[in-house]
Design a protein around this motif. Sequence first.
Motif, PDB file in Angstrom:
ATOM      1  N   UNK A   7       0.822  -1.213   0.000  1.00  0.00           N
ATOM      2  CA  UNK A   7       0.000   0.000   0.000  1.00  0.00           C
ATOM      3  C   UNK A   7       0.856   1.262   0.000  1.00  0.00           C
ATOM      4  N   UNK A   8       1.932   1.255   0.772  1.00  0.00           N
ATOM      5  CA  UNK A   8       2.816   2.417   0.800  1.00  0.00           C
ATOM      6  C   UNK A   8       3.494   2.635  -0.552  1.00  0.00           C
ATOM      7  N   UNK A   9       3.882   1.559  -1.220  1.00  0.00           N
ATOM      8  CA  UNK A   9       4.487   1.696  -2.545  1.00  0.00           C
ATOM      9  C   UNK A   9       3.473   2.247  -3.546  1.00  0.00           C
ATOM     10  N   UNK A  10       2.221   1.815  -3.426  1.00  0.00           N
ATOM     11  CA  UNK A  10       1.180   2.338  -4.311  1.00  0.00           C
ATOM     12  C   UNK A  10       0.941   3.826  -4.049  1.00  0.00           C
ATOM     13  N   UNK A  11       0.926   4.216  -2.769  1.00  0.00           N
ATOM     14  CA  UNK A  11       0.779   5.640  -2.426  1.00  0.00           C
ATOM     15  C   UNK A  11       1.936   6.467  -2.974  1.00  0.00           C
TER      16      UNK A  11
END
Length: 95
Positions: A44-48
């Motif tokens: 999720x952090x990489x997507x953000x």
Amino acid sequence: MNELSVGALNIVSLTVSLVVLVIGLVMWFFVNRASSRSNEQIELLEELLDQQKRQNALLRRLCEANEPEVVKEEPQEIKEEDAQDDDFIRLVAER
């Protein structure tokens, strides 16, 4: 009596082995669960991060497209002299 104590010893060692196995499985469950949750959070952090990079690129394009043309301004000295003249006029009482 010797046979009875050997049988009891086998039951105790089997019970201890089962308890250690159960504790090991419970620990494995929680470690595995925490690991999978952290992997989801990393995704999720990489997507953000990817979305923020795209937003920054769009914002740069918008800023570059909306930049006003450079307008030459009057020198600061003239503006300051006008401001001083206005201040003097304001101090004089009107009749």
